[in-house]
Design a protein around this motif. Structure first.
Motif, PDB file in Angstrom:
ATOM      1  N   PHE A 144       5.650   9.824   7.334  1.00  0.00           N
ATOM      2  CA  PHE A 144       4.438   9.029   7.493  1.00  0.00           C
ATOM      3  C   PHE A 144       4.805   7.554   7.607  1.00  0.00           C
ATOM      4  O   PHE A 144       5.672   7.067   6.885  1.00  0.00           O
ATOM      5  CB  PHE A 144       3.511   9.237   6.298  1.00  0.00           C
ATOM      6  CG  PHE A 144       2.122   8.716   6.501  1.00  0.00           C
ATOM      7  CD1 PHE A 144       1.154   9.491   7.110  1.00  0.00           C
ATOM      8  CD2 PHE A 144       1.778   7.437   6.074  1.00  0.00           C
ATOM      9  CE1 PHE A 144      -0.137   9.009   7.295  1.00  0.00           C
ATOM     10  CE2 PHE A 144       0.494   6.955   6.251  1.00  0.00           C
ATOM     11  CZ  PHE A 144      -0.466   7.732   6.857  1.00  0.00           C
ATOM     12  N   VAL A 145       4.155   6.848   8.513  1.00  0.00           N
ATOM     13  CA  VAL A 145       4.402   5.415   8.696  1.00  0.00           C
ATOM     14  C   VAL A 145       3.140   4.653   8.318  1.00  0.00           C
ATOM     15  O   VAL A 145       2.062   4.880   8.879  1.00  0.00           O
ATOM     16  CB  VAL A 145       4.786   5.091  10.156  1.00  0.00           C
ATOM     17  CG1 VAL A 145       4.987   3.587  10.332  1.00  0.00           C
ATOM     18  CG2 VAL A 145       6.048   5.849  10.547  1.00  0.00           C
ATOM     19  N   PHE A 146       3.266   3.753   7.348  1.00  0.00           N
ATOM     20  CA  PHE A 146       2.139   2.912   6.953  1.00  0.00           C
ATOM     21  C   PHE A 146       2.070   1.701   7.878  1.00  0.00           C
ATOM     22  O   PHE A 146       3.028   0.942   7.982  1.00  0.00           O
ATOM     23  CB  PHE A 146       2.308   2.436   5.507  1.00  0.00           C
ATOM     24  CG  PHE A 146       2.365   3.551   4.502  1.00  0.00           C
ATOM     25  CD1 PHE A 146       1.228   4.274   4.188  1.00  0.00           C
ATOM     26  CD2 PHE A 146       3.558   3.882   3.886  1.00  0.00           C
ATOM     27  CE1 PHE A 146       1.276   5.306   3.260  1.00  0.00           C
ATOM     28  CE2 PHE A 146       3.625   4.901   2.957  1.00  0.00           C
ATOM     29  CZ  PHE A 146       2.482   5.615   2.646  1.00  0.00           C
ATOM     30  N   VAL A 147       0.938   1.535   8.539  1.00  0.00           N
ATOM     31  CA  VAL A 147       0.757   0.417   9.467  1.00  0.00           C
ATOM     32  C   VAL A 147      -0.379  -0.463   8.943  1.00  0.00           C
ATOM     33  O   VAL A 147      -1.551  -0.068   8.997  1.00  0.00           O
ATOM     34  CB  VAL A 147       0.423   0.910  10.887  1.00  0.00           C
ATOM     35  CG1 VAL A 147       0.298  -0.283  11.834  1.00  0.00           C
ATOM     36  CG2 VAL A 147       1.467   1.898  11.384  1.00  0.00           C
ATOM     37  N   PRO A 148      -0.062  -1.643   8.405  1.00  0.00           N
ATOM     38  CA  PRO A 148      -1.117  -2.535   7.926  1.00  0.00           C
ATOM     39  C   PRO A 148      -2.121  -2.861   9.021  1.00  0.00           C
ATOM     40  O   PRO A 148      -1.767  -2.990  10.200  1.00  0.00           O
ATOM     41  CB  PRO A 148      -0.343  -3.792   7.495  1.00  0.00           C
ATOM     42  CG  PRO A 148       1.024  -3.277   7.147  1.00  0.00           C
ATOM     43  CD  PRO A 148       1.287  -2.174   8.135  1.00  0.00           C
ATOM     44  N   LYS A 149      -3.385  -2.963   8.616  1.00  0.00           N
ATOM     45  CA  LYS A 149      -4.522  -3.264   9.498  1.00  0.00           C
ATOM     46  C   LYS A 149      -4.919  -2.079  10.378  1.00  0.00           C
ATOM     47  O   LYS A 149      -5.900  -2.157  11.118  1.00  0.00           O
ATOM     48  CB  LYS A 149      -4.239  -4.482  10.400  1.00  0.00           C
ATOM     49  CG  LYS A 149      -3.773  -5.718   9.667  1.00  0.00           C
ATOM     50  CD  LYS A 149      -4.838  -6.266   8.738  1.00  0.00           C
ATOM     51  CE  LYS A 149      -4.356  -7.573   8.096  1.00  0.00           C
ATOM     52  NZ  LYS A 149      -5.368  -8.149   7.185  1.00  0.00           N
ATOM     53  N   GLU A 150      -4.173  -0.969  10.319  1.00  0.00           N
ATOM     54  CA  GLU A 150      -4.505   0.198  11.133  1.00  0.00           C
ATOM     55  C   GLU A 150      -4.656   1.476  10.298  1.00  0.00           C
ATOM     56  O   GLU A 150      -5.588   2.247  10.511  1.00  0.00           O
ATOM     57  CB  GLU A 150      -3.433   0.418  12.214  1.00  0.00           C
ATOM     58  CG  GLU A 150      -3.371  -0.685  13.270  1.00  0.00           C
ATOM     59  CD  GLU A 150      -2.379  -0.374  14.362  1.00  0.00           C
ATOM     60  OE1 GLU A 150      -1.999   0.816  14.491  1.00  0.00           O
ATOM     61  OE2 GLU A 150      -1.960  -1.308  15.085  1.00  0.00           O
ATOM     62  N   THR A 151      -3.738   1.695   9.361  1.00  0.00           N
ATOM     63  CA  THR A 151      -3.798   2.899   8.545  1.00  0.00           C
ATOM     64  C   THR A 151      -5.019   2.857   7.627  1.00  0.00           C
ATOM     65  O   THR A 151      -5.287   1.844   6.988  1.00  0.00           O
ATOM     66  CB  THR A 151      -2.529   3.032   7.695  1.00  0.00           C
ATOM     67  OG1 THR A 151      -1.390   3.078   8.556  1.00  0.00           O
ATOM     68  CG2 THR A 151      -2.571   4.301   6.860  1.00  0.00           C
TER      69      THR A 151
END
Length: 220
Positions: A46-53
């Motif tokens: 899993f990739v945490f993407v700030p402002k999107e996740t």
């Protein structure tokens, strides 16, 4: 039921911590057990993407087996890398594994810690912090694991301040405002509450004073 018993029950509800315990259970801020051994595998996928996740995506992936969750009624501001980040919900996942090492005197126990801090505003991820501190199974020496991505130099202090903020402005523990909070940014930074995000509501009796409480005895 006599009026005396009713007053005693109300008083205990307000001052014995019952309401706090109920609130923590309802909001998920309660220890709900550990994780299965596939947590590290799930984290690597899993990739945490700030402002999107989103919060929902995280819960869908990792479930609700978080160590704790905090929901603020006041937006929390955190400065990092000379920028201000805002959040009103925290989620903390913890995975631990304990190792035993024999010495000449006694058995020595050490623990590997994998802690994932997620900070959301309006259910969208703002910033995240992963502390991955491993223990070598053979030597017992500590090292940082491959997930380590720590934002803050003083993780314990930052976590303590998030907890203090939550206690004061969500659970109305006004007595937590003093010395225990003296090292936190929202206490020692005189300009913290000047941020426009706090303009719409009143949080203090007067500028620089004590926070407003949530009971009939000390509300603004």
């Amino acid at each position: 039921m006599s009026p005396e018993i009713i007053l005693l029950a109300i008083g205990c509800y307000l001052f014995c911590g019952i309401s706090e315990k109920i609130y923590r259970i309802e909001t998920g801020d309660w220890r709900t057990g550990g994780f299965e051994n596939d947590f590290q595998k799930e984290l690597s996928e899993f990739v945490f993407v700030p402002k999107e996740t989103t919060y929902e995506q995280v819960i869908e992936k990792f479930g609700k087996k978080y160590f704790l969750r905090r929901t603020h009624r006041v937006i929390r501001k955190q400065e990092y890398n000379n920028q201000n980040y805002y959040f009103n919900r925290e989620v903390l996942y913890i995975y631990r594994k304990r190792y035993s090492f024999q010495t000449q005197m006694f058995d020595l126990y050490k623990t590997s810690d994998l802690q994932v801090y997620l900070f959301f505003k309006d259910n969208v991820l703002q910033i995240y912090d992963i502390i991955d501190e491993r223990v070598d199974e053979k030597t017992g020496r500590g090292y940082y694991g491959r997930f380590h991505n720590s934002l803050f130099k003083e993780e314990v202090v930052v976590e303590a301040c998030h907890r203090r903020f939550y206690d004061i402005f969500t659970l109305y523990k006004v007595n937590s405002w003093g010395l225990p909070s003296s090292h936190c940014d929202f206490y020692k930074d005189k300009t913290y509450w000047d941020d426009p995000v706090y303009d719409s509501s009143k949080y203090f009796y007067e500028k620089g004073g004590l926070p407003c409480g949530g009971t009939i005895f000390n509300s603004c």
